[in-house]
Design an enzyme around this catalytic site. Structure first.
Site, PDB file in Angstrom:
ATOM      1  CG  HIS A 260     -17.387 -11.618  21.622  1.00  0.00           C
ATOM      2  ND1 HIS A 260     -17.150 -12.211  22.636  1.00  0.00           N
ATOM      3  CD2 HIS A 260     -18.676 -11.868  21.157  1.00  0.00           C
ATOM      4  CE1 HIS A 260     -18.242 -12.743  23.200  1.00  0.00           C
ATOM      5  NE2 HIS A 260     -19.012 -12.760  22.116  1.00  0.00           N
ATOM      6  CG  ASP A 262     -20.560 -14.987  19.701  1.00  0.00           C
ATOM      7  OD1 ASP A 262     -20.382 -15.043  21.092  1.00  0.00           O
ATOM      8  OD2 ASP A 262     -21.352 -14.281  19.083  1.00  0.00           O
ATOM      9  CG  ASP A 372     -22.130 -11.350  23.773  1.00  0.00           C
ATOM     10  OD1 ASP A 372     -23.046 -10.431  23.895  1.00  0.00           O
ATOM     11  OD2 ASP A 372     -22.379 -12.049  22.594  1.00  0.00           O
ATOM     12  CG  HIS A 577     -21.826 -16.240  25.449  1.00  0.00           C
ATOM     13  ND1 HIS A 577     -20.529 -16.060  25.552  1.00  0.00           N
ATOM     14  CD2 HIS A 577     -22.251 -15.561  24.322  1.00  0.00           C
ATOM     15  CE1 HIS A 577     -20.209 -15.275  24.577  1.00  0.00           C
ATOM     16  NE2 HIS A 577     -21.128 -15.123  23.748  1.00  0.00           N
TER      17      HIS A 577
END
Ligand SMILES: [Zn+2]
Length: 1057
Positions: A260, A262, A372, A577
């Protein structure tokens, strides 16, 4: 001869094995101490520092100075490039040789001009394999470059992870040497650690646990770390244990490599580009060494970055995608927030994402992927369906603070009834390490035992990137089929979901939103980002509509497809997000504001260009083009520019009298005020001089009443709302004995996640902000517009001014608000106690609305003490209600009869400056008869958010008003008009409409454009083969079910030249 069997003490046996593999104890004689053999320093080390993120070709031209192990470099966000010259000793022929590298910061190894592997201590990547087995004739000298970013996997927080970054942080190189690596020792360590995990995980009541422990113990007995020839016997013991298979009913774990990243969070966007390269090149290297290893990768934007910055790496990614090892998932441009983006923006995430995946990897994604994100809109199932996706993976609901979500595998039914298959990896993580503990948790924690016998297991360091390691893979491969444990297979998300689908009869269904009971402050934090988001969604809507009309009307007009794609992608990027949610560092927030500024300025230029094209060739006076970008007729007061820079108020009927509702276009150089209804009037109660002689005046001194014949608004001398009456019925909307427009301040100190969380206990600290009598003054005296304004000192540091505005003909009263906000850990809201009783309040979401309770009966109810909404919320009882509209807010709540809008927070981490400064926003209050649907609340909220446009017409504006589209039913909203992405592109439009009332409805879409052909299509604009519509008298008949979204492809006749 082996010693005779003896009784064994559980704990001492376990700890004996632990010491044998310990990196801390007894490394002089244990197995771990033998992992590396001989070592030698690198031949030469040099470096240079730069504040820029340089391309490789440029970096290697720079001036490298001698460096050594132990050197410090920095500060934060800089980059240190190392040149590493090395010579492998000849004596190491036949051995596996590593470059062992330990430094703070995130490193990337370059070899022969290409990135080859990431090196990060935090991500357990501290060695680069120079050769698996040094051959006699292999070159032994080599030059590598290591590019080290002065920031860690999770940024550079000062003191704690989410603290604001420390700009002065320094980094160190603590190891750079060559060493012989003992692969056989490594494999034994993996086995022993797994056996320890099994013994501990299955516990003392379990037969298999003892078998694992005794196997490990016996391995220690037979294995002499100093004598590699003893290793095969130990290996054989392990193989016998792991080769004892489980039964047919064993649960299957589908292990997928993942990382993951970001897209921006505790580091800036530009660092993410490098994080992608470091993480993915490492994953590629693992794919080469492990042909069964599958790695799932989401977010088209990140791939696009790598494509332009690292073309060599990118083409290898494409190659491994063909082999099925590198698997693009998600289908979206970025992993966006699941609450705040508009319906259309969510569609564009998929439209931009899926088209990218199709173009670059030959197919679209079949799984939506948001591991997430902070909650999931009830409209997502329908949007997924429309974008070719029926499967969804997340795990974030495991973060729920109050209620544990009852499923890991289930069908999710959205607002319109669309269903998708959802899977939450039961290990409650997307960053697994491959440990036995995690594998056992995945089975034990599964809430759908007996219904679903397959689980996902996403392994690899995540959030800041990093990804899987060889050790993780070694563990998982060893656990493929061992009695006492679930079966583990390296799978793709597609394989997992196919297995779940094939056995889905027993799965339960969850209806409505997936609400995250945490991070509820993200609806409010960073108000400027929220405002930018709403505003830019509007600008792109207006640009697309106007450009589409220009395209239909003007043969010369070129639809700005490339510019619009660029601007949309900026908006979608900001909807990541940790950006639109406000949970990012200051540096990211500033970049996000630049993106919004780009959209605003370019968007306005494009609006003017489209307006100019619409005016071209028409006779008539030069002047203003008044444009209504909403699909219904509007009559509103607007401020029109007068010569000399001043403004005058005009009552502007929306154009298009010939068609029912106007979309666009009329001209009028100087609109006169033309009140057709009773003038808005302003009465000041301050006036009477004889007030003292009157009976006790309850509403005297300084109160102001605004009345436009539709509603009557009464403000007390401090600006609070004492009465709001629907004039025709005389019905009062404000609760008896209460006041509305009451600002309230709360202490807002969460437990950890500062920018993210507002906790339930903040409600216990409510303090009304009280103004001073006499601060209310009349603003605009009346005629078309009446207004009053006041100042309010919120605290010693913060103040607010507000203009309360009532226009003629308008069903709502607006509150234009300016706040100078300088607070720490405070939360500002405004409250409206309504004279309405209902156990449910309604909130707008993407393409529709939903109800949430106004009471705290159950834990599921009170966990939603702070919720999100888009442009409006409403509290209605039979026959009457009160709606609260807004132009850029998202946080809200209704408890009992009090509607509350969340305005500003003041968190200090990860951005210590978040929300400090000046803010401007507008909310509005609309009392109504009947239901909110029949009263037009939805249309009113659109009007507040999409003001009529008055654009200067550079050439003569069309002399006659003209309307492009109108819809016969108020239940149906024409949301979007744009050029089609592909097909007979130049003259095809896509229209998107949705049913907004929650009803089955047939309606007519009137078109005044020259349409050749009309076809229903999906959200990706793919025509429905059975979707040809018959055009009758310029009308199309459309049928909707509740909250259904329909898209239409319109092929236009080319305009006359
Ligand atoms: Zn994330």
């Amino acid at each position: 001869m082996a010693a005779a069997p003896a009784l064994k003490h559980w704990l001492t046996t376990l700890e004996r094995v632990e010491k044998f593999v310990s990196p801390l104890y007894f490394t002089d004689c244990n197995l771990r101490g033998r992992l590396f053999g001989a070592s030698c320093p690198v031949a030469a080390l040099s470096s240079f520092l730069t504040p820029e993120r340089l391309p490789y070709q440029e970096a290697v031209q720079r001036d490298f100075r001698p460096a050594q192990v132990g050197d410090s470099f920095g500060p934060t966000w800089w980059t240190c490039w190392f040149r590493v010259e090395l010579t492998i000793p000849e004596a190491w022929v036949g051995q596996e040789v590593h470059l062992c590298w330990e430094s703070d910061g995130e490193g990337l190894v370059w070899r022969d001009g290409e990135p080859v592997q990431g090196l990060t201590k935090e991500g357990e990547k501290t060695s680069y394999v120079l050769t698996d087995r040094l051959g006699e004739r292999d070159p032994r000298s080599l030059t590598l470059y290591v590019e080290v970013a002065c920031s860690g996997l999770l940024g550079a927080g000062k003191g704690s992870m989410i603290a604001a970054p420390d700009p002065e942080k320094m980094f160190q190189l603590s190891r750079a040497e060559l060493a012989v690596f003992h692969r056989d020792v490594h494999m034994l360590l993996v086995d022993l650690e797994l056996l320890l995990g099994i013994a501990k995980g299955l516990g003392k009541d379990n037969q298999r646990s003892f078998q694992a422990l005794y196997t490990a113990n016996q391995m220690v007995n037979v294995c002499d770390p100093a004598q590699p020839e003893t290793f095969p016997v130990a290996q054989a013991l392990a193989s016998r244990f792991f080769g004892q298979h489980g039964g047919e009913s064993q649960h299957t774990i589908h292990a997928t490599g993942h990382c993951h990243i970001d897209t921006a969070w505790l580091w800036p966007f530009k660092e993410t580009v490098r994080k992608c390269a470091r993480s993915w090149v490492t994953a590629l290297q693992l794919m080469e060494r492990n042909p069964e290893f599958i790695f799932a990768c989401s977010q088209a934007q990140q791939l696009e970055w790598v494509k332009s910055r690292y073309p060599g790496l990118y083409s290898r990614l494409q190659e491994f995608a063909c082999r099925g090892q590198f698997v693009p998932v998600g289908g979206t441009w970025v992993e966006m927030d699941g609450n705040l983006p508009s319906g259309e923006a969510m569609v564009r995430q998929f439209l931009q994402g899926q088209n990218f995946f199709l173009q670059e990897f030959g197919k679209m994604c079949s799984e939506f992927w948001l591991p997430d994100t902070f909650g999931y809109s009830a409209q997502l199932p329908q949007i997924m369906h429309g974008c070719g996706i029926r499967r969804f993976l997340t795990q974030k609901l495991s973060w729920n603070l109050v209620n544990s979500f009852p499923h890991h595998t289930f069908f999710w039914e959205g607002l319109d009834g669309s269903r998708v298959l959802v899977h939450f990896p039961p290990g409650d993580s997307y960053g697994m390490q491959g440990s036995v503990e995690e594998v056992l948790k995945t089975v034990a924690n599964n809430r759908d035992k007996g219904r679903a016998n397959h689980s996902a297991f996403l392994f690899g360091f995540g959030d800041g990137g990093g990804g899987p390691t060889q050790t993780m893979l070694d563990r998982l491969k060893r656990l493929s089929n061992t009695d006492g444990l679930p079966r583990v297979q390296l799978s793709s998300p597609r394989q997992l979901f196919s297995a779940l689908e094939s056995d889905s009869e027993q799965l339960c269904t969850w209806v409505g939103e997936l609400f995250l009971e945490l991070h509820n402050g993200t609806y409010t934090t960073h108000a400027q980002i929220k405002k930018g988001n709403r505003e830019c969604e509007r600008i792109l809507h207006d640009v697309e509509l106007l450009s589409s009309l220009a395209l239909a009307r003007s043969a010369q007009f070129l639809y700005p497809a490339a510019q619009l794609q660029h601007l949309w992608r900026l908006l979608l990027l900001n909807q990541f997000h940790d950006v639109v949610t406000g949970s990012c560092i200051q540096m990211v927030a500033e970049e996000a504001m630049c993106h919004y500024e780009d959209i605003r300025s370019h968007g306005n230029t494009l609006l003017s260009a489209a307006a100019a094209a619409l005016c071209a060739g028409e006779p008539g006076p030069e002047g203003l083009l008044i444009i209504n970008t909403l699909p219904w007729k509007r009559t509103e007061v607007m401020a029109l520019p007068k010569p000399g820079g001043a403004h005058s108020l005009g009552l502007t009927p929306s154009p298009g009298d010939s068609a029912q509702h106007g979309l666009c276009s009329c001209s009028s150089p100087h609109l006169a005020a033309a009140p057709a209804a009773p003038a808005a009037c302003v009465r000041s109660a301050r006036a009477p001089t004889d007030s003292a002689s009157r009976p006790p005046p309850t509403k005297t001194d300084g109160s102001v009443t605004l009345d436009n014949g539709i509603i009557r608004v009464k403000l007390d001398p401090t600006g609070r709302l004492t009465s709001l009456v629907l004039v025709a019925s005389g019905r009062e909307a404000i609760a008896e004995g209460a006041v509305g427009n009451q600002f309230v301040l709360f202490d807002d100190v969460p437990l950890y996640w500062d920018a993210w969380d507002v906790m339930d206990y903040h409600l216990e600290t409510r303090k009304p902000v009280l103004g001073q009598a006499g601060t209310l003054a009349v603003g605009t005296e009346g005629g078309l517009r009446g207004s009053a304004w006041f100042l309010l000192q919120i605290s010693p540091n913060s103040r607010l001014s507000q203009e309360v505005v009532l226009d003629i003909g308008c069903p709502y009263v607006r509150f234009h608000t300016e706040v100078h906000w300088h607070e720490a850990h405070k939360f500002l809201k405004v409250e409206f106690p309504a004279r309405v009783r209902s156990s449910q309040a309604t909130y707008e979401i993407q393409f529709g609305h939903l109800q949430r309770p106004t009471h705290y009966n159950t834990s599921w109810d009170w966990a939603r003490f702070e919720v999100w909404a888009h442009r409006w919320m409403d509290l209605s009882e039979h026959g009457f209600g009160l709606a609260l509209l807004n132009d850029c807010k998202y946080g809200a709540s209704v408890r009992g009869s009090i509607l509350s809008l969340s305005l500003l927070r003041a968190p200090k981490a990860p951005d210590a400056t978040a929300d400090t400064g000046r803010h401007e926003f507008t909310y509005a209050l609309m009392p109504h008869k009947g239901s909110f649907q029949d009263a037009g609340v939805i249309q009113a909220a659109y009007s507040l958010n999409f003001p009529l446009l008055a654009l200067p017409a550079p050439s003569p504006a069309p002399a006659t008003a003209w309307s492009a589209f109108s819809v016969s039913s108020p239940a149906v909203v024409l949301e979007t008009v744009k050029q089609a992405e592909s097909g007979p592109q130049r003259h095809s439009l896509v229209l998107r409409l949705y049913e907004a009332h929650g009803s089955h409805v047939d309606c007519w879409l009137h078109l005044s454009l020259p349409v050749q052909e009309a076809i229903l299509c999906d959200l990706l604009e793919r025509p429905d083969p059975a979707g040809h519509l018959t055009l009758r008298d310029n009308r199309l008949k459309l049928t909707f079910s509740p909250f259904q979204v329909l898209s239409l492809l319109l092929v236009l006749q080319p305009p006359p030249h």
